[in-house]
Design a protein around this motif. Structure first.
Motif, short mmCIF file in Angstrom:
data_model
loop_
_atom_site.label_atom_id
_atom_site.label_comp_id
_atom_site.label_asym_id
_atom_site.label_seq_id
_atom_site.Cartn_x
_atom_site.Cartn_y
_atom_site.Cartn_z
N THR A 190 -32.02 16.88 -30.52
CA THR A 190 -32.85 16.60 -31.69
C THR A 190 -32.33 15.33 -32.37
O THR A 190 -31.17 14.92 -32.16
N PRO A 191 -33.13 14.68 -33.19
CA PRO A 191 -32.64 13.47 -33.88
C PRO A 191 -31.51 13.75 -34.87
O PRO A 191 -30.88 12.81 -35.36
N ILE A 192 -31.25 15.02 -35.15
CA ILE A 192 -30.14 15.34 -36.04
C ILE A 192 -28.81 15.05 -35.37
O ILE A 192 -27.85 14.61 -36.02
N LEU A 193 -28.72 15.27 -34.07
CA LEU A 193 -27.47 15.08 -33.35
C LEU A 193 -27.42 13.75 -32.59
O LEU A 193 -26.34 13.23 -32.34
N CYS A 194 -28.58 13.23 -32.19
CA CYS A 194 -28.60 11.96 -31.45
C CYS A 194 -29.96 11.29 -31.64
O CYS A 194 -31.00 11.96 -31.61
N ARG A 195 -29.93 9.98 -31.82
CA ARG A 195 -31.17 9.18 -31.94
C ARG A 195 -31.14 8.15 -30.82
O ARG A 195 -30.60 7.06 -30.96
N PRO A 196 -31.73 8.50 -29.66
CA PRO A 196 -31.61 7.65 -28.46
C PRO A 196 -32.10 6.21 -28.64
O PRO A 196 -31.59 5.31 -27.96
N ILE A 197 -33.08 6.00 -29.50
CA ILE A 197 -33.60 4.64 -29.69
C ILE A 197 -32.49 3.71 -30.19
O ILE A 197 -32.46 2.53 -29.84
N GLU A 198 -31.57 4.25 -30.98
CA GLU A 198 -30.47 3.43 -31.49
C GLU A 198 -29.52 3.00 -30.38
O GLU A 198 -28.74 2.06 -30.55
N PHE A 199 -29.58 3.69 -29.23
CA PHE A 199 -28.70 3.36 -28.10
C PHE A 199 -29.45 2.63 -26.99
O PHE A 199 -28.88 2.43 -25.90
N GLY A 200 -30.71 2.26 -27.24
CA GLY A 200 -31.43 1.46 -26.25
C GLY A 200 -32.62 2.12 -25.61
O GLY A 200 -33.34 1.47 -24.84
N ALA A 201 -32.87 3.40 -25.87
CA ALA A 201 -34.06 4.05 -25.31
C ALA A 201 -35.31 3.45 -25.94
O ALA A 201 -35.29 3.02 -27.10
N ASP A 202 -36.40 3.42 -25.17
CA ASP A 202 -37.65 2.85 -25.66
C ASP A 202 -38.65 3.92 -26.07
O ASP A 202 -39.46 3.70 -26.98
N ILE A 203 -38.60 5.05 -25.40
CA ILE A 203 -39.51 6.15 -25.67
C ILE A 203 -38.70 7.44 -25.68
O ILE A 203 -37.83 7.63 -24.82
N VAL A 204 -38.99 8.31 -26.63
CA VAL A 204 -38.28 9.59 -26.75
C VAL A 204 -39.31 10.70 -26.72
O VAL A 204 -40.36 10.61 -27.37
N ILE A 205 -39.01 11.75 -25.98
CA ILE A 205 -39.89 12.90 -25.96
C ILE A 205 -39.11 14.16 -26.34
O ILE A 205 -37.88 14.19 -26.29
#
Length: 428
Positions: A190-205
């Motif tokens: 969940t975005p509470i524990l990790c926000r993948p876009i901040e690490f380079g991901a382009d799309i999150v599902i």
């Protein structure tokens, strides 16, 4: 009231992002239970088909769903989001928005069994090839799996149920070097524990069925567009940069800029597949989102206590939980998930499948369910359930053996959870 400050902390966004009550209006997100919306002129409807930024038909969008989509986009740091009727639908549409027959995708092998089947069997029938890679492979090996027709790389922040931690930055670097986007399934974190876009991901599902909903009330999914990928510069995605004949010649990058991906997904795929959730489903999902920060903290605390206890049992062959100091993914977890690695634990019981069945059948508080990430503790035997369709080779690649049990630690009092697990172990 003023709209939620975009710089607000996650706890505040969970409560206030996406919906701002008007003077005298309802304080909570209202349920707009309607398929249709009325307009004063044909010109207005025509404008919406040119610039679909308001609801016009509930197969595309709904005000209740829109509020929740805006909230999730804010939580993940994206430019837009689209809810779907399930997590599988989110996985499917996120890929189909980029791929056509004759294309390929690259995915790490340690992902959810349902997604393995979706990518390896169903997409193959659509003419889309999935090339599997070891998440621990070096950059050169992974790069060799990328073909000229490869359109994306896919991985899970925390794999279900192997609990491997995805090296987002490594895969983002590889994807971007080949001018393709990185899609990350962030369901368990969940975005509470990790926000993948901040690490380079382009799309999150997400499968919102899990922690986001949290109460086992309904299935759902969401796709979040980070707005970070340059579709024009890539040159590999003409569907974004050339006129869409199915939608009066719109050019998505020209008309919608950074929101090109999510608008295309809505106006092409949601239009044709229609897997959009009902307003009431979005309303229930929002209730789960409002308490997500509090729940994720407690899930992590309870799961850590369970992991430590099970590590001490002589009946357990192994405990997989990235928060444990001796876990092979502990350092990766410290980087990407410094505040915890969710409430899911994978254990392998000595004695294999038979011992696993005895243990599970002896549980009294924890329930055997085809579910995970619930407020109530539940368990599942992946090899005979969620990953039943996988071959022995695929099971091994996913890190699953006959004695593996997935424990989804809930929010019951931790002493009660530990007592139930202990009495079940005594019967193995």
């Amino acid at each position: 009231m003023q709209p939620c400050n975009p710089n607000a902390k996650l706890e505040t966004k969970c409560l206030h992002a996406g919906y701002t009550p008007k003077n005298g209006g309802p304080g909570t997100v209202p349920i707009v239970q309607s398929t249709t919306y009325r307009f004063d002129s044909t010109e207005k409807v025509a404008e919406l088909f040119d610039m679909p930024m308001e609801p016009m038909y509930s197969r595309f969008a709904n005000p209740t769903c829109d509020a929740v989509e805006q909230k999730i986009a804010a939580l993940e740091g994206g430019v837009g989001a689209m809810l779907t009727s399930s997590g599988q639908a989110a996985s499917l549409l996120s890929v189909l928005n980029l791929c056509s027959a004759g294309d390929s995708i690259v995915s790490v092998s340690t992902i959810y069994g349902g997604t393995v089947n979706l990518f390896g069997v169903t997409l193959k029938r659509f003419g889309i090839e999935c090339i599997w890679v070891d998440p621990l492979a070096d950059e050169e090996t992974i790069s060799q799996a990328i073909k000229p027709n490869t359109k994306l790389i896919f991985g899970e922040t925390i794999a279900n149920p192997a609990l491997t931690v995805f090296d987002i930055e490594k895969f983002a670097k590889i994807a971007h070097a080949h001018q393709i986007p990185l899609i990350v399934d962030n369901t368990f974190a969940t975005p509470i524990l990790c926000r993948p876009i901040e690490f380079g991901a382009d799309i999150v599902i997400h499968s919102t069925t899990k922690y986001m909903d949290g109460h086992a009330l309904q299935c759902g999914g969401v796709i979040v567009d980070g707005g970070t990928f340059d579709w024009e510069k890539s040159g590999k995605f003409p569907d974004f940069t050339e006129p869409d004949k199915s939608y009066h010649g719109v050019v998505y990058t020209r008309e919608f800029g950074k929101m090109a991906y999510i608008i295309k997904a809505r106006m092409q795929l949601m239009r044709d597949f229609g897997c959009y959730p009902a307003a009431h489903s979005a309303f229930l999902l929002n209730l789960g989102l409002e308490t997500l920060p509090v729940r994720m903290k407690q899930y992590c605390e309870n799961a850590m206590a369970v992991a430590k206890m099970l590590k001490q049992s002589d009946k357990i062959a192994s405990v997989t939980y990235p928060n444990l100091p001796d876990d092979p993914y502990h350092e990766m977890a410290k980087k990407y998930l410094p505040n915890g690695t969710c409430g899911v634990i994978s254990i392998s019981i000595k004695g294999g499948r038979e011992a696993a069945v005895r243990f599970m059948d002896a549980l009294q508080l924890a329930s055997i369910e085809v579910h995970v990430a619930d407020i109530r503790t539940c368990v599942l035997h992946p090899a005979s359930a969620t990953h039943r369709q996988l071959t022995e080779e695929q099971l091994k690649a996913a890190g699953i053996d006959g004695g593996l049990i997935r424990i989804s630690v809930g929010l019951e009092n931790i002493e009660d959870i530990l007592a139930d697990l202990q009495q079940a172990l005594e019967r193995v």
